[in-house]
Motif scaffolding. Structure first.
Motif, PDB file in Angstrom:
ATOM      1  N   GLY A  10      -8.781  14.348  -8.555  1.00  0.00           N
ATOM      2  CA  GLY A  10     -10.209  14.724  -8.573  1.00  0.00           C
ATOM      3  C   GLY A  10     -10.914  13.506  -8.654  1.00  0.00           C
ATOM      4  O   GLY A  10     -12.010  13.248  -7.873  1.00  0.00           O
ATOM      5  N   ILE A  11     -10.598  12.554  -9.546  1.00  0.00           N
ATOM      6  CA  ILE A  11     -11.052  11.339  -9.756  1.00  0.00           C
ATOM      7  C   ILE A  11     -11.179  10.575  -8.334  1.00  0.00           C
ATOM      8  O   ILE A  11     -12.224   9.971  -8.063  1.00  0.00           O
ATOM      9  N   LEU A  12     -10.112  10.404  -7.890  1.00  0.00           N
ATOM     10  CA  LEU A  12      -9.766   9.790  -6.601  1.00  0.00           C
ATOM     11  C   LEU A  12     -10.705  10.279  -5.401  1.00  0.00           C
ATOM     12  O   LEU A  12     -11.367   9.592  -4.596  1.00  0.00           O
ATOM     13  N   TRP A  13     -10.910  11.681  -5.430  1.00  0.00           N
ATOM     14  CA  TRP A  13     -11.791  12.119  -4.237  1.00  0.00           C
ATOM     15  C   TRP A  13     -13.186  11.731  -4.814  1.00  0.00           C
ATOM     16  O   TRP A  13     -13.913  11.669  -3.753  1.00  0.00           O
ATOM     17  N   ALA A  14     -13.616  11.811  -6.013  1.00  0.00           N
ATOM     18  CA  ALA A  14     -15.081  11.474  -6.425  1.00  0.00           C
ATOM     19  C   ALA A  14     -15.293  10.208  -5.975  1.00  0.00           C
ATOM     20  O   ALA A  14     -16.314   9.664  -5.522  1.00  0.00           O
ATOM     21  N   VAL A  15     -14.308   9.371  -6.312  1.00  0.00           N
ATOM     22  CA  VAL A  15     -14.552   7.853  -5.982  1.00  0.00           C
ATOM     23  C   VAL A  15     -14.601   7.537  -4.251  1.00  0.00           C
ATOM     24  O   VAL A  15     -15.461   6.785  -3.897  1.00  0.00           O
ATOM     25  N   LEU A  16     -13.805   8.109  -3.619  1.00  0.00           N
ATOM     26  CA  LEU A  16     -13.941   8.267  -2.095  1.00  0.00           C
ATOM     27  C   LEU A  16     -15.085   8.883  -1.698  1.00  0.00           C
ATOM     28  O   LEU A  16     -15.619   8.110  -0.830  1.00  0.00           O
ATOM     29  N   ALA A  17     -15.470   9.828  -2.209  1.00  0.00           N
ATOM     30  CA  ALA A  17     -16.973  10.100  -1.827  1.00  0.00           C
ATOM     31  C   ALA A  17     -18.044   9.424  -2.055  1.00  0.00           C
ATOM     32  O   ALA A  17     -18.934   9.126  -1.277  1.00  0.00           O
ATOM     33  N   GLY A  18     -17.893   8.598  -3.314  1.00  0.00           N
ATOM     34  CA  GLY A  18     -18.987   7.730  -3.636  1.00  0.00           C
ATOM     35  C   GLY A  18     -19.111   6.335  -2.716  1.00  0.00           C
ATOM     36  O   GLY A  18     -19.929   6.060  -2.412  1.00  0.00           O
ATOM     37  N   VAL A  74     -21.376   0.683  -4.668  1.00  0.00           N
ATOM     38  CA  VAL A  74     -21.000   0.377  -3.450  1.00  0.00           C
ATOM     39  C   VAL A  74     -22.337  -0.166  -2.427  1.00  0.00           C
ATOM     40  O   VAL A  74     -22.335  -1.376  -1.715  1.00  0.00           O
ATOM     41  N   ALA A  75     -23.298   0.556  -2.618  1.00  0.00           N
ATOM     42  CA  ALA A  75     -24.746  -0.044  -1.704  1.00  0.00           C
ATOM     43  C   ALA A  75     -25.192  -1.182  -2.405  1.00  0.00           C
ATOM     44  O   ALA A  75     -25.553  -2.270  -1.534  1.00  0.00           O
ATOM     45  N   ILE A  76     -24.906  -1.715  -3.460  1.00  0.00           N
ATOM     46  CA  ILE A  76     -25.212  -2.950  -4.141  1.00  0.00           C
ATOM     47  C   ILE A  76     -24.228  -4.007  -3.609  1.00  0.00           C
ATOM     48  O   ILE A  76     -24.854  -5.099  -3.005  1.00  0.00           O
ATOM     49  N   VAL A  77     -23.179  -3.733  -3.733  1.00  0.00           N
ATOM     50  CA  VAL A  77     -22.098  -4.841  -3.260  1.00  0.00           C
ATOM     51  C   VAL A  77     -22.275  -4.812  -1.530  1.00  0.00           C
ATOM     52  O   VAL A  77     -22.208  -6.122  -1.048  1.00  0.00           O
ATOM     53  N   SER A  78     -22.756  -3.858  -0.731  1.00  0.00           N
ATOM     54  CA  SER A  78     -22.813  -4.283   0.355  1.00  0.00           C
ATOM     55  C   SER A  78     -24.096  -4.834   0.524  1.00  0.00           C
ATOM     56  O   SER A  78     -24.182  -5.743   1.775  1.00  0.00           O
ATOM     57  N   GLY A  79     -25.034  -4.650  -0.067  1.00  0.00           N
ATOM     58  CA  GLY A  79     -26.182  -5.648  -0.015  1.00  0.00           C
ATOM     59  C   GLY A  79     -25.726  -6.952  -0.250  1.00  0.00           C
ATOM     60  O   GLY A  79     -26.443  -8.055   0.382  1.00  0.00           O
TER      61      GLY A  79
END
Length: 333
Positions: free
Chosen positions: A4-12, A291-296
């Motif tokens: 479940g945690i891995l799916w939440a991370v992947l979704a994020g 992730v959005a911040i890192v991509s920035g």
């Protein structure tokens, strides 16, 4: 729990990256790109995914009790309105502060909604999860501060279209309304899961069915907003561009990533058990922001920022990562 945690991370991860293709569109204004994205994201992708993947999907929809379906639809409409209010808040207070307040409200209130509906877990579990969410919120605030300092560093001259107080109010109210997403998933998840399984489908497809209802309903509010914006700003002619095919392809990639991210969250919440709605929601939103911040950073959005603003950004990232680790530990107690 780990699954479940891995799916939440992947979704994020998918949610944090879904807007990246927008940087490569041509000849479109903001309203053109995002209205096309939302049209594909909330109407095209859900229908293709649900009716193509789920056997007996019409029967699944018919099996949802009317009271639950109405609750999901109303909550999803509120989610759509909240997303649009966030866009309005940015006009008043800028992207960084608007994003910080909006996401902060979503993480705090949206994570509590499952507890309100399903009841509180044992005290050590509840205390640990809430402690983790608090650390996440500290990170969100630090990121907002970093963004404000970055704007000052770059001497961005933003047109003042409204008062700071009005912008803050819009961002917070928008964030509250956007937690309708969490409510709809919480009240409809179990019932829709049973209906999907009854038709002989794998259990993960229940996440697609839940998001179908949320996206289709929320899309109505979003469509009304963009129709008004495109008309008021006389931007409909912009769609008649040689780059339309390219832009539509990029918007489709955005739509698929966004919908898959939300479906991944719904499945994560199911796999995480009784506290899944809270834990999954916190991890999902926190990872997406990180992730959005890192991509920035990778795309050099922060290249002209001062070391002080970058340090605040790094502090925020550290707090958010630490916070979701604490939340995950709480779910395992």
């Amino acid at each position: 729990m780990i699954e479940g945690i891995l799916w939440a991370v992947l979704a994020g991860l998918m949610l944090g990256l879904y807007a990246l293709p927008e940087k490569f569109t041509k000849d479109f204004e903001f309203e053109n790109t995002w209205s096309l994205f939302f049209a594909i994201n909330t109407f095209v992708v859900p229908n293709v995914a649900a009716f193509l993947l789920i056997d007996g999907f019409s029967e699944v929809l018919a099996a949802i009790p009317m009271g639950i379906l109405i609750g999901m639809v109303v909550a999803s409409l509120l989610w759509g309105i909240g997303v649009m209010m966030w866009g309005k808040a940015i006009n008043h207070i800028g992207l960084s502060l608007g994003f910080s307040l909006f996401i902060g409200t979503i993480i705090l209130v949206g994570s509590l909604i499952p507890f309100v509906i399903n009841g509180l877990p044992e005290r050590p579990v509840f205390a640990t999860i809430m402690g983790g969410i608090f650390v996440v919120l500290v990170g969100v605030v630090a990121n907002g501060k970093a963004g404000i300092m970055r704007q000052a560093d770059e001497q961005v001259n933003q047109e003042k279209k409204g008062s700071m107080a009005t912008g803050i109010l819009i961002a917070v109210v928008g964030g509250l309304l956007a937690t309708g997403f969490s409510y709809a998933n919480t009240v409809g998840g179990a019932v829709i899961h049973e209906a999907v399984i009854a038709q002989g489908n794998p259990e993960w497809m229940s996440a697609v069915a839940v998001m179908y209802v949320i996206y289709m309903a929320g899309g109505v509010a979003i469509a009304v907003y963009f129709i008004q914006q495109l008309t008021a700003k006389k931007l409909w002619s912009k769609f008649n561009s040689p780059s339309f095919g390219r832009n539509a392809g990029l918007a489709t990639v955005m739509g698929i990533l966004n919908f898959a991210a939300s479906a991944g969250f719904a499945y994560a919440a199911f796999k995480l058990g009784s506290t899944g709605g809270t834990v999954g929601y916190a991890i999902f939103n926190t990872v997406s922001v990180a992730v959005a911040i890192v991509s920035g950073l990778i795309t050099k959005e922060w290249i002209n920022a001062s070391s002080k603003s970058k340090n605040a950004l790094y502090l925020g990232l550290i707090c958010m990562i630490l916070g979701i680790v604490i939340v995950a530990i709480g779910n395992g107690l």
